[in-house]
Design an enzyme around this catalytic site. Structure first.
Site, mmCIF file in Angstrom:
data_model
loop_
_atom_site.group_PDB
_atom_site.id
_atom_site.type_symbol
_atom_site.label_atom_id
_atom_site.label_comp_id
_atom_site.label_asym_id
_atom_site.label_seq_id
_atom_site.Cartn_x
_atom_site.Cartn_y
_atom_site.Cartn_z
ATOM 1 N N ASP A 43 -15.256 23.886 -0.293
ATOM 2 C CA ASP A 43 -15.209 23.180 0.984
ATOM 3 C C ASP A 43 -14.255 23.912 1.927
ATOM 4 O O ASP A 43 -13.064 24.017 1.657
ATOM 5 C CB ASP A 43 -14.702 21.751 0.750
ATOM 6 C CG ASP A 43 -14.691 20.929 2.029
ATOM 7 O OD1 ASP A 43 -15.681 20.218 2.279
ATOM 8 O OD2 ASP A 43 -13.691 20.999 2.783
ATOM 9 N N TYR A 48 -9.855 25.574 9.353
ATOM 10 C CA TYR A 48 -8.950 26.011 8.278
ATOM 11 C C TYR A 48 -8.646 27.511 8.408
ATOM 12 O O TYR A 48 -7.737 28.013 7.752
ATOM 13 C CB TYR A 48 -9.525 25.741 6.881
ATOM 14 C CG TYR A 48 -9.869 24.310 6.572
ATOM 15 C CD1 TYR A 48 -9.470 23.270 7.402
ATOM 16 C CD2 TYR A 48 -10.605 23.977 5.440
ATOM 17 C CE1 TYR A 48 -9.802 21.963 7.114
ATOM 18 C CE2 TYR A 48 -10.940 22.669 5.147
ATOM 19 C CZ TYR A 48 -10.545 21.669 5.999
ATOM 20 O OH TYR A 48 -10.885 20.372 5.708
ATOM 21 N N LYS A 73 -17.432 23.173 8.553
ATOM 22 C CA LYS A 73 -17.400 22.068 9.520
ATOM 23 C C LYS A 73 -17.111 22.632 10.898
ATOM 24 O O LYS A 73 -16.374 23.611 11.008
ATOM 25 C CB LYS A 73 -16.276 21.068 9.157
ATOM 26 C CG LYS A 73 -16.141 20.809 7.672
ATOM 27 C CD LYS A 73 -15.099 19.764 7.351
ATOM 28 C CE LYS A 73 -14.883 19.660 5.853
ATOM 29 N NZ LYS A 73 -13.951 20.627 5.274
ATOM 30 N N HIS A 105 -16.787 17.755 12.178
ATOM 31 C CA HIS A 105 -15.498 17.533 11.504
ATOM 32 C C HIS A 105 -14.834 16.211 11.902
ATOM 33 O O HIS A 105 -14.280 15.506 11.066
ATOM 34 C CB HIS A 105 -14.567 18.706 11.811
ATOM 35 C CG HIS A 105 -13.512 18.943 10.777
ATOM 36 N ND1 HIS A 105 -13.059 20.182 10.451
ATOM 37 C CD2 HIS A 105 -12.822 18.076 9.992
ATOM 38 C CE1 HIS A 105 -12.125 20.080 9.520
ATOM 39 N NE2 HIS A 105 -11.960 18.809 9.223
ATOM 40 N N ASN A 137 -15.108 11.958 8.817
ATOM 41 C CA ASN A 137 -14.216 11.046 9.549
ATOM 42 C C ASN A 137 -14.981 10.073 10.439
ATOM 43 O O ASN A 137 -14.442 9.597 11.448
ATOM 44 C CB ASN A 137 -13.199 11.848 10.370
ATOM 45 C CG ASN A 137 -12.270 12.654 9.493
ATOM 46 O OD1 ASN A 137 -11.537 12.079 8.703
ATOM 47 N ND2 ASN A 137 -12.337 13.977 9.585
ATOM 48 N N GLN A 158 -17.812 12.718 4.949
ATOM 49 C CA GLN A 158 -16.584 13.107 4.228
ATOM 50 C C GLN A 158 -15.399 12.397 4.880
ATOM 51 O O GLN A 158 -15.154 12.592 6.072
ATOM 52 C CB GLN A 158 -16.389 14.632 4.288
ATOM 53 C CG GLN A 158 -15.187 15.088 3.485
ATOM 54 C CD GLN A 158 -14.906 16.578 3.599
ATOM 55 O OE1 GLN A 158 -13.940 16.991 4.216
ATOM 56 N NE2 GLN A 158 -15.749 17.405 2.998
ATOM 57 N N PRO A 186 -7.405 13.241 -2.036
ATOM 58 C CA PRO A 186 -7.452 12.316 -3.182
ATOM 59 C C PRO A 186 -6.092 11.924 -3.739
ATOM 60 O O PRO A 186 -5.972 10.877 -4.371
ATOM 61 C CB PRO A 186 -8.270 13.090 -4.234
ATOM 62 C CG PRO A 186 -8.166 14.539 -3.827
ATOM 63 C CD PRO A 186 -8.090 14.521 -2.331
ATOM 64 N N LYS A 230 -7.873 20.043 -3.640
ATOM 65 C CA LYS A 230 -7.392 21.382 -3.283
ATOM 66 C C LYS A 230 -6.212 21.752 -4.171
ATOM 67 O O LYS A 230 -5.295 20.946 -4.373
ATOM 68 C CB LYS A 230 -6.951 21.390 -1.813
ATOM 69 C CG LYS A 230 -6.168 22.628 -1.376
ATOM 70 C CD LYS A 230 -4.663 22.406 -1.413
ATOM 71 C CE LYS A 230 -3.865 23.643 -1.015
ATOM 72 N NZ LYS A 230 -2.417 23.448 -1.215
ATOM 73 N N SER A 231 -6.205 22.967 -4.654
ATOM 74 C CA SER A 231 -4.978 23.520 -5.245
ATOM 75 C C SER A 231 -5.044 25.030 -5.131
ATOM 76 O O SER A 231 -6.115 25.619 -5.200
ATOM 77 C CB SER A 231 -4.823 23.114 -6.716
ATOM 78 O OG SER A 231 -3.680 23.759 -7.248
ATOM 79 N N ARG A 236 -3.490 24.167 -12.086
ATOM 80 C CA ARG A 236 -4.010 22.904 -11.514
ATOM 81 C C ARG A 236 -5.489 23.017 -11.167
ATOM 82 O O ARG A 236 -6.242 22.040 -11.287
ATOM 83 C CB ARG A 236 -3.227 22.545 -10.260
ATOM 84 C CG ARG A 236 -1.811 22.100 -10.545
ATOM 85 C CD ARG A 236 -1.053 21.971 -9.246
ATOM 86 N NE ARG A 236 0.250 21.374 -9.428
ATOM 87 C CZ ARG A 236 1.129 21.235 -8.439
ATOM 88 N NH1 ARG A 236 0.831 21.667 -7.223
ATOM 89 N NH2 ARG A 236 2.288 20.670 -8.663
ATOM 90 N N GLU A 239 -6.974 22.396 -14.405
ATOM 91 C CA GLU A 239 -6.768 20.985 -14.803
ATOM 92 C C GLU A 239 -7.744 20.073 -14.035
ATOM 93 O O GLU A 239 -8.385 19.204 -14.620
ATOM 94 C CB GLU A 239 -5.317 20.623 -14.460
ATOM 95 C CG GLU A 239 -4.908 19.204 -14.698
ATOM 96 C CD GLU A 239 -3.472 18.981 -14.197
ATOM 97 O OE1 GLU A 239 -2.592 19.846 -14.407
ATOM 98 O OE2 GLU A 239 -3.238 17.928 -13.572
ATOM 99 N N ASN A 240 -7.855 20.299 -12.743
ATOM 100 C CA ASN A 240 -8.745 19.460 -11.934
ATOM 101 C C ASN A 240 -10.196 19.642 -12.370
ATOM 102 O O ASN A 240 -10.954 18.670 -12.452
ATOM 103 C CB ASN A 240 -8.582 19.798 -10.452
ATOM 104 C CG ASN A 240 -7.190 19.461 -9.936
ATOM 105 O OD1 ASN A 240 -6.441 18.727 -10.585
ATOM 106 N ND2 ASN A 240 -6.822 19.994 -8.784
#
Ligand code: NDP
Length: 279
Positions: A43, A48, A73, A105, A137, A158, A186, A230-231, A236, A239-240
């Protein structure tokens, strides 16, 4: 696991968020690492400013383009910049000739502007420049205004969604309209590691020998929500990704639903700085 969008397109229900991942080495390494361990959904967004590095990582990953789902977006749809030019810039940076999912967006307070933007998004869809189109949004009232003139229903909305703001009423409306819901933020900007959220989530995390972020991801997936944590930290990111293996019981999902306090930690879509301009 995939979610089937209302136009039949399959979208991985889990992916990588890239907000605040700086363009250049950071975004490049992060996306390349995520792809190497199995992520197939990234994403990003015009605003960004990291689409170039996302595109570079995708190109160098060796993974066929059609196996990765890319979201971008458009944020400037209310400005004087031509929407087509903005879209073409995203394509060029991402080094692709189509985007899987393209989102408005932020809504503009003037419904006519969102309706005009949507007509442009529909034309991209009809030209097969995008496989799916959606919004971000959008509150229920924004969507209702959009649907007054839409020829094609959005496939996704989103929105900010986490244990403190589970978006149950919006989700019920979107379910009825067959529009998929996607979560951003999240982990509540770290708020899930404190107070009632920590107290509510910790026993469930202990049961599964999992982390709190993993339990939140599993909760979203169990509710049918698309999750894009996001990481930039490899451990992580992994892990995610592994959280997809955790299957919560219906009772546990409900316990986490009960943590809802209607608590927004990001910008309120009805009071955003994005977009009150174009006439
Ligand atoms: P997240 O809730 O995903 O949180 C990201 C933060 O959590 C980072 O600081 C990250 O740290 C940390 N983190 C990630 N995984 C773990 C873990 N397993 N354990 C502990 N900490 C962890 O926030 P985002 O705001 O980034 O939202 C996700 C994505 O949603 C965005 O990246 C973006 O793609 C999208 N988004 C969309 C918006 C919109 O308006 N449509 C608005 C905001 C986000 P670190 O990176 O240092 O590892």
């Amino acid at each position: 696991m995939n979610i089937k969008l209302n136009n039949g397109v399959l979208m991985p229900q889990f992916g990588l968020g890239t907000f605040l991942v700086p363009d250049g080495q950071s975004a490049y390494e992060t996306v390349k690492y995520a792809l190497s361990i199995g992520y197939r959904h990234i994403d990003t967004a015009q605003v960004y400013r990291n689409e170039q590095s996302v595109g570079d990582a995708l190109r160098d990953s060796g993974i066929p383009r059609e196996e990765v789902f890319i979201t971008s977006k458009q944020i400037d749809h209310y400005s004087e910049k031509p929407m087509q030019r903005l879209f073409d810039e995203s394509l060029a940076k991402l080094q692709t000739d189509y985007i899987d999912l393209y989102l408005i967006h932020w809504p503009n307070p003037k419904k006519e502007i969102n309706q005009q933007t949507w007509a442009f998004f529909e034309s991209l869809y009809e030209q097969k420049k995008v496989r799916a189109i959606g919004v971000s949004n959008f509150q229920r009232h924004h969507l209702q205004d959009l649907l007054e003139t839409a020829k094609i229903k959005p496939m996704i909305n989103q929105v900010e969604l986490h244990p403190g703001l589970n978006q149950a009423p919006l989700k019920a409306y979107l379910d009825k309209e067959d529009i998929a819901i996607e979560s951003y933020g999240p982990f509540m900007k770290g708020g899930v590691f404190e107070g009632i959220y920590l107290d509510g989530l910790k026993p469930i995390a202990e049961k599964y020998q999992a982390s709190i972020p993993q339990i939140i991801i599993a909760w979203g997936l169990a509710r049918g929500v698309i999750m894009i944590p996001k990481s930039v930290t490899p451990s992580r990111i992994e892990e995610n990704f592994k959280a997809q293996l955790i299957k919560l019981t219906a009772d546990e999902v409900e316990q986490i639903n009960q943590l809802n306090r209607g608590k927004r930690v990001y910008t309120d879509p009805d009071n955003s700085p994005w977009g009150p301009y174009k006439e």
